[in-house]
Write an enzyme that holds these catalytic residues in place. Sequence first.
Site, PDB file in Angstrom:
ATOM      1  N   ASP A   1       0.815  -1.206   0.000  1.00 47.67           N
ATOM      2  CA  ASP A   1       0.000   0.000   0.000  1.00 47.67           C
ATOM      3  C   ASP A   1       0.852   1.262   0.000  1.00 47.67           C
ATOM      4  O   ASP A   1       0.501   2.257  -0.640  1.00 47.67           O
ATOM      5  CB  ASP A   1      -0.952   0.001   1.198  1.00 47.67           C
ATOM      6  CG  ASP A   1      -2.065  -1.026   1.046  1.00 47.67           C
ATOM      7  OD1 ASP A   1      -2.219  -1.590  -0.058  1.00 47.67           O
ATOM      8  OD2 ASP A   1      -2.787  -1.254   2.024  1.00 47.67           O
ATOM      9  N   GLY A   2       1.992   1.245   0.672  1.00 49.94           N
ATOM     10  CA  GLY A   2       2.880   2.407   0.680  1.00 49.94           C
ATOM     11  C   GLY A   2       3.387   2.734  -0.711  1.00 49.94           C
ATOM     12  O   GLY A   2       3.496   3.901  -1.090  1.00 49.94           O
TER      13      GLY A   2
ATOM     14  N   ASN B   1      -6.150   8.904   0.108  1.00 50.30           N
ATOM     15  CA  ASN B   1      -6.577   8.321   1.381  1.00 50.30           C
ATOM     16  C   ASN B   1      -6.693   9.345   2.487  1.00 50.30           C
ATOM     17  O   ASN B   1      -7.776   9.641   2.943  1.00 50.30           O
ATOM     18  CB  ASN B   1      -5.636   7.211   1.850  1.00 50.30           C
ATOM     19  CG  ASN B   1      -6.214   5.842   1.701  1.00 50.30           C
ATOM     20  OD1 ASN B   1      -7.229   5.683   1.053  1.00 50.30           O
ATOM     21  ND2 ASN B   1      -5.572   4.873   2.285  1.00 50.30           N
ATOM     22  N   ASP B   2      -5.551   9.857   2.954  1.00 40.74           N
ATOM     23  CA  ASP B   2      -5.612  10.758   4.097  1.00 40.74           C
ATOM     24  C   ASP B   2      -4.359  11.613   4.175  1.00 40.74           C
ATOM     25  O   ASP B   2      -3.389  11.375   3.481  1.00 40.74           O
ATOM     26  CB  ASP B   2      -5.789   9.985   5.407  1.00 40.74           C
ATOM     27  CG  ASP B   2      -4.688   8.963   5.666  1.00 40.74           C
ATOM     28  OD1 ASP B   2      -3.560   9.138   5.180  1.00 40.74           O
ATOM     29  OD2 ASP B   2      -4.945   7.982   6.374  1.00 40.74           O
TER      30      ASP B   2
ATOM     31  N   ASP C   1      -3.974  18.401  19.060  1.00 41.29           N
ATOM     32  CA  ASP C   1      -2.589  17.952  18.878  1.00 41.29           C
ATOM     33  C   ASP C   1      -2.251  17.750  17.412  1.00 41.29           C
ATOM     34  O   ASP C   1      -1.090  17.757  17.024  1.00 41.29           O
ATOM     35  CB  ASP C   1      -2.369  16.618  19.606  1.00 41.29           C
ATOM     36  CG  ASP C   1      -2.584  16.747  21.093  1.00 41.29           C
ATOM     37  OD1 ASP C   1      -2.365  17.845  21.626  1.00 41.29           O
ATOM     38  OD2 ASP C   1      -2.981  15.752  21.713  1.00 41.29           O
TER      39      ASP C   1
END
Length: 171
Positions: A58-59, A138-139, A168
């Site tokens: 996936d990376g 994705n994000d 944070d």
Amino acid sequence: MREIYVIANPKRKPAAGQALKEVLPWLRRHARVIRVDKDGEGSLRHVKADLVLVFGGDGTILSVARRLHGNPIPVLGVNLGKLGFLAEVPASEWRSVLTDVLRGDYVLSPRMMLHVRVDPHPAPRQRPRKVHEYVALNDAVIIRLPQGAMIGVDVRVSGEPVAKYKGDGMI
């Protein structure tokens, strides 16, 4: 589907080298391999192909999505990683899946790309900071470094304000 751009990084994933030895002779008999990219560097923004075939996890898929930077070439991932959420084709099934894909028997699953712009607002009496822009699939994760301090995040979609958060960080 005739022109295939192949990406694999045998230095990071030794299984990718073995996969290429098995797949490339077969693939070259069934399609035109326009390039085998083994370094995983550089833009893919102007590549012209019918498919980007990726050997990794996936990376690797996320990296390829960033490198494509909006170039609408379909990406097919052969999973040599652990999770395989994006690289869905198990390594043991590459031949049957590619046979179907080359025959036109597949369904595209469009994914939304994110354009992330980090525009840090300096505290009073500080110099302005550099704006950073990223493309993501994705994000995106935004955190303040060094950790421990609160950050404020103004979220906009297509330039329109959506929400403001303090915390944070944000995913």
